[in-house]
Design a protein around this motif. Structure first.
Motif, PDB file in Angstrom:
ATOM      1  N   ILE A  72     -20.590 -19.238  10.160  1.00 21.77           N
ATOM      2  CA  ILE A  72     -20.870 -18.283  11.233  1.00 21.77           C
ATOM      3  C   ILE A  72     -19.841 -17.149  11.211  1.00 21.77           C
ATOM      4  O   ILE A  72     -20.180 -15.969  11.288  1.00 21.77           O
ATOM      5  CB  ILE A  72     -20.877 -18.979  12.600  1.00 21.77           C
ATOM      6  N   GLU A  73     -18.563 -17.510  11.108  1.00 21.38           N
ATOM      7  CA  GLU A  73     -17.507 -16.499  11.091  1.00 21.38           C
ATOM      8  C   GLU A  73     -17.592 -15.608   9.862  1.00 21.38           C
ATOM      9  O   GLU A  73     -17.272 -14.418   9.921  1.00 21.38           O
ATOM     10  CB  GLU A  73     -16.136 -17.179  11.160  1.00 21.38           C
ATOM     11  N   ASP A  74     -18.039 -16.169   8.737  1.00 25.27           N
ATOM     12  CA  ASP A  74     -18.149 -15.409   7.486  1.00 25.27           C
ATOM     13  C   ASP A  74     -19.499 -14.729   7.323  1.00 25.27           C
ATOM     14  O   ASP A  74     -19.774 -14.116   6.289  1.00 25.27           O
ATOM     15  CB  ASP A  74     -17.917 -16.335   6.278  1.00 25.27           C
TER      16      ASP A  74
ATOM     17  N   ALA B  72     -25.595 -13.546  14.898  1.00 22.10           N
ATOM     18  CA  ALA B  72     -25.581 -12.427  15.839  1.00 22.10           C
ATOM     19  C   ALA B  72     -24.963 -12.813  17.174  1.00 22.10           C
ATOM     20  O   ALA B  72     -24.260 -12.018  17.808  1.00 22.10           O
ATOM     21  CB  ALA B  72     -27.002 -11.909  16.049  1.00 22.10           C
ATOM     22  N   GLU B  73     -25.194 -14.051  17.615  1.00 15.27           N
ATOM     23  CA  GLU B  73     -24.745 -14.459  18.952  1.00 15.27           C
ATOM     24  C   GLU B  73     -23.407 -15.197  18.969  1.00 15.27           C
ATOM     25  O   GLU B  73     -22.732 -15.206  20.007  1.00 15.27           O
ATOM     26  CB  GLU B  73     -25.826 -15.320  19.609  1.00 15.27           C
ATOM     27  N   LEU B  74     -23.008 -15.790  17.837  1.00 13.38           N
ATOM     28  CA  LEU B  74     -21.782 -16.607  17.851  1.00 13.38           C
ATOM     29  C   LEU B  74     -20.661 -16.086  16.952  1.00 13.38           C
ATOM     30  O   LEU B  74     -19.537 -16.578  17.045  1.00 13.38           O
ATOM     31  CB  LEU B  74     -22.106 -18.052  17.460  1.00 13.38           C
ATOM     32  N   ASN B  75     -20.945 -15.121  16.097  1.00 13.64           N
ATOM     33  CA  ASN B  75     -19.891 -14.610  15.223  1.00 13.64           C
ATOM     34  C   ASN B  75     -18.733 -14.067  16.058  1.00 13.64           C
ATOM     35  O   ASN B  75     -18.934 -13.341  17.027  1.00 13.64           O
ATOM     36  CB  ASN B  75     -20.437 -13.506  14.321  1.00 13.64           C
ATOM     37  N   GLY B  76     -17.508 -14.459  15.698  1.00 20.07           N
ATOM     38  CA  GLY B  76     -16.325 -14.041  16.443  1.00 20.07           C
ATOM     39  C   GLY B  76     -15.984 -14.942  17.608  1.00 20.07           C
ATOM     40  O   GLY B  76     -14.979 -14.724  18.285  1.00 20.07           O
ATOM     41  N   LYS B  77     -16.809 -15.994  17.837  1.00 19.86           N
ATOM     42  CA  LYS B  77     -16.596 -16.879  18.980  1.00 19.86           C
ATOM     43  C   LYS B  77     -16.282 -18.320  18.582  1.00 19.86           C
ATOM     44  O   LYS B  77     -16.029 -19.154  19.448  1.00 19.86           O
ATOM     45  CB  LYS B  77     -17.840 -16.887  19.876  1.00 19.86           C
TER      46      LYS B  77
ATOM     47  N   SER C 172      -5.683 -13.206  24.055  1.00 17.36           N
ATOM     48  CA  SER C 172      -6.536 -14.320  24.470  1.00 17.36           C
ATOM     49  C   SER C 172      -6.539 -15.397  23.396  1.00 17.36           C
ATOM     50  O   SER C 172      -6.295 -15.112  22.214  1.00 17.36           O
ATOM     51  CB  SER C 172      -7.970 -13.843  24.721  1.00 17.36           C
ATOM     52  N   PRO C 173      -6.829 -16.649  23.767  1.00 16.51           N
ATOM     53  CA  PRO C 173      -6.902 -17.721  22.772  1.00 16.51           C
ATOM     54  C   PRO C 173      -7.934 -17.423  21.687  1.00 16.51           C
ATOM     55  O   PRO C 173      -7.697 -17.709  20.510  1.00 16.51           O
ATOM     56  CB  PRO C 173      -7.310 -18.947  23.603  1.00 16.51           C
ATOM     57  N   GLU C 174      -9.080 -16.851  22.076  1.00 13.76           N
ATOM     58  CA  GLU C 174     -10.129 -16.565  21.097  1.00 13.76           C
ATOM     59  C   GLU C 174      -9.632 -15.595  20.029  1.00 13.76           C
ATOM     60  O   GLU C 174      -9.883 -15.781  18.833  1.00 13.76           O
ATOM     61  CB  GLU C 174     -11.361 -15.982  21.798  1.00 13.76           C
TER      62      GLU C 174
END
Length: 231
Positions: free
Chosen positions: A132-134, A156-161, A217-219
């Protein structure tokens, strides 16, 4: 659909329940420990305090339970799910809290239902999160029941999370604040939940803070730590 709060009665109790995106979100059962009473193809029955709980297991968890014997004491982190289209409550079991958290993030993606999310976890959570991140649509699209279109929605909805979960050890685990507090918080998660050694986790986090002192932020900090592990 806006979130609604409803209060059903279960065995005389009235737990607080939220209806979001057509899914009833019960937070009644989050952890079970007991005796393995029965094993089936995709689920087990766990005996706790005289009650047998049927718990569905994703493939990555079943691989662990295939080695266990009936009568053994086991423990699971539980995601309690119930949907309008599937009114019968479903308990989904995981070996760790981060695995459960990731599963519940997957359920926030539009058109990802309980069955799809369970079936999709055929490889370790850390690998799914890395994909997802890649933005690795190819890997995600090969997950059971996913395909290219749903894979694109997931990215689209989870990348970066989900960088936190991408950092998980595949062997399993042994709030905005001031930088030091934030640093301690992320180190604690890396050690307690994701299986890193304390010294290793501290070095990773300190290096990330030095590269990006503006992190707040932690994220953001998990994201920066994850990026450094790729290089």
């Amino acid at each position: 659909m806006s979130d609604k709060c409803i209060t059903p009665s279960i065995d005389g109790c009235s737990p607080r329940v939220f209806l979001a995106k057509g899914r009833l979100l019960y937070h009644v059962i989050r952890y079970l420990k007991g005796i393995l009473l029965k094993k089936e193809d995709d689920r087990i029955v766990l005996l706790t305090n005289g009650v047998g709980y049927e718990v569905r297991l994703p493939a990555i968890i079943r691989s662990v339970y295939n080695k266990k014997e009936v009568g053994e004491e086991v423990e699971l982190f539980i995601s309690y799910q119930q949907a309008e289209r599937q009114p019968k409550p479903v308990l989904v079991g995981f070996n760790s809290e981060p695995e459960r958290e990731f599963f519940e993030k997957l359920l926030t993606v539009h058109r990802i239902g309980i069955a799809t999310a369970v079936d999709a976890l055929t490889i370790p959570v850390s690998r799914v999160a890395r994909a997802i991140e890649d933005k690795d649509i190819s890997t995600l699209g090969k997950l059971k029941g996913v395909g290219k279109r749903i894979a694109e929605k997931i990215v689209a909805e989870l990348n970066g999370k989900v960088a936190k979960y991408a950092l998980m050890s595949e062997e399993g685990p042994s709030a905005v604040g001031e930088p030091k507090d934030l640093q301690k918080q992320v180190v604690d998660v890396l050690v307690r939940q994701l299986g890193y050694k304390s010294g290793e986790a501290s070095k990773m986090v300190e290096a990330a803070i030095q590269r990006c002192p503006q992190i707040s932020s932690p994220e953001e900090l998990f994201e920066e730590v994850y990026k450094s592990q790729k290089t």
